[in-house]
Scaffold this motif. Sequence first.
Motif, mmCIF file in Angstrom:
data_model
loop_
_atom_site.group_PDB
_atom_site.id
_atom_site.type_symbol
_atom_site.label_atom_id
_atom_site.label_comp_id
_atom_site.label_asym_id
_atom_site.label_seq_id
_atom_site.Cartn_x
_atom_site.Cartn_y
_atom_site.Cartn_z
ATOM 1 N N VAL A 36 0.844 -1.196 0.000
ATOM 2 C CA VAL A 36 0.000 0.000 0.000
ATOM 3 C C VAL A 36 0.875 1.239 0.000
ATOM 4 C CG1 VAL A 36 -1.824 -1.202 1.238
ATOM 5 C CG2 VAL A 36 -0.153 0.134 2.526
ATOM 6 N N GLN A 37 0.266 2.376 -0.323
ATOM 7 C CA GLN A 37 0.965 3.657 -0.259
ATOM 8 C C GLN A 37 1.366 3.952 1.188
ATOM 9 O OE1 GLN A 37 1.935 5.927 -2.482
ATOM 10 N NE2 GLN A 37 1.114 4.964 -4.320
ATOM 11 N N ALA A 38 2.655 4.210 1.401
ATOM 12 C CA ALA A 38 3.144 4.431 2.759
ATOM 13 C C ALA A 38 2.926 5.864 3.240
ATOM 14 C CB ALA A 38 4.625 4.080 2.839
ATOM 15 N N ARG A 39 2.704 6.800 2.318
ATOM 16 C CA ARG A 39 2.675 8.213 2.682
ATOM 17 C C ARG A 39 1.701 8.551 3.812
ATOM 18 N NH1 ARG A 39 0.467 9.660 -1.732
ATOM 19 N NH2 ARG A 39 0.241 11.867 -1.243
ATOM 20 N N PRO A 40 0.420 8.143 3.743
ATOM 21 C CA PRO A 40 -0.493 8.524 4.824
ATOM 22 C C PRO A 40 -0.019 8.046 6.193
ATOM 23 C CG PRO A 40 -1.695 7.592 2.971
ATOM 24 C CD PRO A 40 -0.262 7.335 2.711
ATOM 25 N N HIS A 41 0.543 6.859 6.236
ATOM 26 C CA HIS A 41 0.926 6.252 7.503
ATOM 27 C C HIS A 41 2.228 6.851 8.043
ATOM 28 C CE1 HIS A 41 -2.189 3.605 6.075
ATOM 29 N NE2 HIS A 41 -1.455 3.325 5.007
ATOM 30 N N LEU A 42 3.135 7.202 7.123
ATOM 31 C CA LEU A 42 4.358 7.875 7.552
ATOM 32 C C LEU A 42 4.066 9.279 8.063
ATOM 33 C CD1 LEU A 42 6.867 6.832 4.741
ATOM 34 C CD2 LEU A 42 6.750 5.976 7.084
ATOM 35 N N TYR A 43 3.217 10.016 7.346
ATOM 36 C CA TYR A 43 2.836 11.350 7.819
ATOM 37 C C TYR A 43 2.135 11.263 9.168
ATOM 38 C CZ TYR A 43 3.921 13.730 3.400
ATOM 39 O OH TYR A 43 4.565 14.279 2.311
ATOM 40 N N ALA A 44 1.378 10.196 9.393
ATOM 41 C CA ALA A 44 0.707 10.030 10.681
ATOM 42 C C ALA A 44 1.728 9.927 11.810
ATOM 43 C CB ALA A 44 -0.194 8.798 10.661
ATOM 44 N N CYS A 45 2.827 9.208 11.578
ATOM 45 C CA CYS A 45 3.873 9.101 12.594
ATOM 46 C C CYS A 45 4.458 10.480 12.917
ATOM 47 C CB CYS A 45 4.979 8.162 12.126
ATOM 48 S SG CYS A 45 4.502 6.426 12.055
ATOM 49 N N ALA A 46 4.708 11.274 11.875
ATOM 50 C CA ALA A 46 5.270 12.610 12.088
ATOM 51 C C ALA A 46 4.310 13.492 12.867
ATOM 52 C CB ALA A 46 5.600 13.250 10.740
ATOM 53 N N HIS A 47 3.042 13.533 12.443
ATOM 54 C CA HIS A 47 2.072 14.402 13.100
ATOM 55 C C HIS A 47 1.811 13.971 14.537
ATOM 56 C CE1 HIS A 47 0.087 17.129 9.985
ATOM 57 N NE2 HIS A 47 1.169 16.642 9.409
ATOM 58 N N LEU A 48 1.674 12.675 14.750
ATOM 59 C CA LEU A 48 1.325 12.201 16.087
ATOM 60 C C LEU A 48 2.510 12.259 17.046
ATOM 61 C CD1 LEU A 48 -1.006 9.270 15.093
ATOM 62 C CD2 LEU A 48 -1.666 11.427 16.155
ATOM 63 N N SER A 49 3.730 12.271 16.531
ATOM 64 C CA SER A 49 4.867 12.465 17.425
ATOM 65 C C SER A 49 4.798 13.836 18.091
ATOM 66 C CB SER A 49 6.188 12.329 16.654
ATOM 67 O OG SER A 49 6.383 13.418 15.765
ATOM 68 N N ASN A 50 4.099 14.773 17.465
ATOM 69 C CA ASN A 50 3.887 16.087 18.069
ATOM 70 C C ASN A 50 2.539 16.162 18.795
ATOM 71 O OD1 ASN A 50 6.329 17.417 17.128
ATOM 72 N ND2 ASN A 50 5.439 17.346 15.086
ATOM 73 N N THR A 51 1.453 15.911 18.062
ATOM 74 C CA THR A 51 0.114 16.082 18.626
ATOM 75 C C THR A 51 -0.147 15.153 19.803
ATOM 76 O OG1 THR A 51 -0.748 16.785 16.478
ATOM 77 C CG2 THR A 51 -2.354 16.018 18.099
ATOM 78 N N ALA A 52 0.248 13.886 19.694
ATOM 79 C CA ALA A 52 -0.059 12.916 20.747
ATOM 80 C C ALA A 52 0.830 13.062 21.966
ATOM 81 C CB ALA A 52 0.042 11.495 20.192
ATOM 82 N N SER A 53 1.770 14.006 21.937
ATOM 83 C CA SER A 53 2.619 14.235 23.108
ATOM 84 C C SER A 53 1.992 15.215 24.097
ATOM 85 C CB SER A 53 3.997 14.750 22.667
ATOM 86 O OG SER A 53 3.884 16.025 22.056
ATOM 87 N N LEU A 54 0.695 15.486 23.915
ATOM 88 C CA LEU A 54 0.005 16.409 24.812
ATOM 89 C C LEU A 54 -0.358 15.783 26.156
ATOM 90 C CD1 LEU A 54 -2.562 17.935 22.267
ATOM 91 C CD2 LEU A 54 -0.655 19.155 23.317
ATOM 92 N N LEU A 55 -0.503 14.478 26.220
ATOM 93 C CA LEU A 55 -1.200 13.854 27.339
ATOM 94 C C LEU A 55 -0.461 13.931 28.670
ATOM 95 C CD1 LEU A 55 -3.626 12.236 28.342
ATOM 96 C CD2 LEU A 55 -2.433 10.149 27.649
ATOM 97 N N LEU A 56 0.808 13.579 28.691
ATOM 98 C CA LEU A 56 1.538 13.435 29.953
ATOM 99 C C LEU A 56 2.713 14.408 30.024
ATOM 100 C CD1 LEU A 56 1.701 9.523 30.144
ATOM 101 C CD2 LEU A 56 0.014 11.043 31.202
ATOM 102 N N PRO A 57 3.121 14.786 31.227
ATOM 103 C CA PRO A 57 4.309 15.631 31.348
ATOM 104 C C PRO A 57 5.554 14.979 30.768
ATOM 105 C CG PRO A 57 3.097 15.562 33.421
ATOM 106 C CD PRO A 57 2.479 14.530 32.529
#
Length: 407
Positions: free
Chosen positions: A127-148
């Motif tokens: 499958v096309q890797a682009r959506p899933h690779l971009y998800a890793c990049a975005h979530l490495s920032n956005t998903a770091s909101l939860l814990l100190p």
Amino acid sequence: MALLAAVLVWAVLRPRGLPEAVLAVPAAGLAVAVGVISPDHAWEEIQRLGPVVGFLAAVLVLAHFCDVEGLFTACGAWMARWAAGRPARLLTAVFALASVITAVLSLDATVVLLTPVVLATATRLGVQARPHLYACAHLSNTASLLLPVSNLTNLLAFTASGLSFTRFAALMALPWLVAIGAEYLVFRRFFDEELTAPLPSPDPARPPELPLFALITVGCTLAGFVVASALGIAPAWAALAGALVLAVRALLRRRATPLTVVRSAAPAFLAFVLALGVVVRAVVDHGLADALHRVLPDGSGLLTLLGVAALAAVLANIVTTPRRPGAAAADRGAGPGAVLAVLLGVNIGPNLTYAGSLATLLWRRIVQQHGHRVGVGEFTRLGLLAVPAALVPAVVALWLSLRVVGG
């Protein structure tokens, strides 16, 4: 400012693959030598960053030996089987895993360890890797909101905010979920063509067994963060305990050497963080702190929080440093609401540009090393859609949390 610009450009380009610290450490020394920053202020900054850098080292070791135990390989196999012939399901699995890994093991684990696994999984499935690779990049920032402990900026603001570990997590839980959900909807729309094409066939391979020892160690480490916060102990000690358990296990089983343990802590990168902190402190002492104090408003009203978060998101793409506006807001005595709104901006905002965070720069380098190209234009177009779509509802969610949980 010239020293800071030179350090950041070197970190982006890394000529001949040399570490970021090769220029950052001499730049910090030069700043002290010519009197741009006093030795006392430089040492004060190193002492302030010391516990945070120690925690970062422990988490990097923990994440590395989770990989040695096979945790990320098992995650990749689980994603492949759960996709069941549907690329959209694979994206959902990537979002779920990247969000949890970023929150618990920090954004570095998602960038360094999960990204290659996601690329290999997408390639194996055809499958096309682009959506899933971009998800890793975005979530490495956005998903770091939860814990100190999810990223360095959170730790810097957390230590000065006066919040407990559990109170921080309680206030950020709803914004975390809302921001991730908003990003997911944007990804489904932006990559609609790639995500609606059927997979060639489901992956028949039997997934490896989950490494229970690593999972239990990570769970105990996370529980240790909560207990340590309640007892007034730095979370770095809990991270160190978890890292030592997995490192000693690997040493006893001859799957690691003392040298690999030291390398897994990325000492050159830690030196870069400390040196960059000194250079940034010099900029802060020469006007940046006063400028931030003038433009950051006080209060916890919805419009105020929106303004603070938007300003922080813009600044995050200009000043890619370990001392971003979150720490500045805490230093000036702003309330927890303002500090957390700034963290929303500096954690979601970097998805707008490659230069928004060091994690994104590292992600780009890793993707390119694995032979996959990503375009600056496409990354920016996606960011222009995803950042406001995630930031605005996340701030609204924070405003609601402050009224329900209390700040």
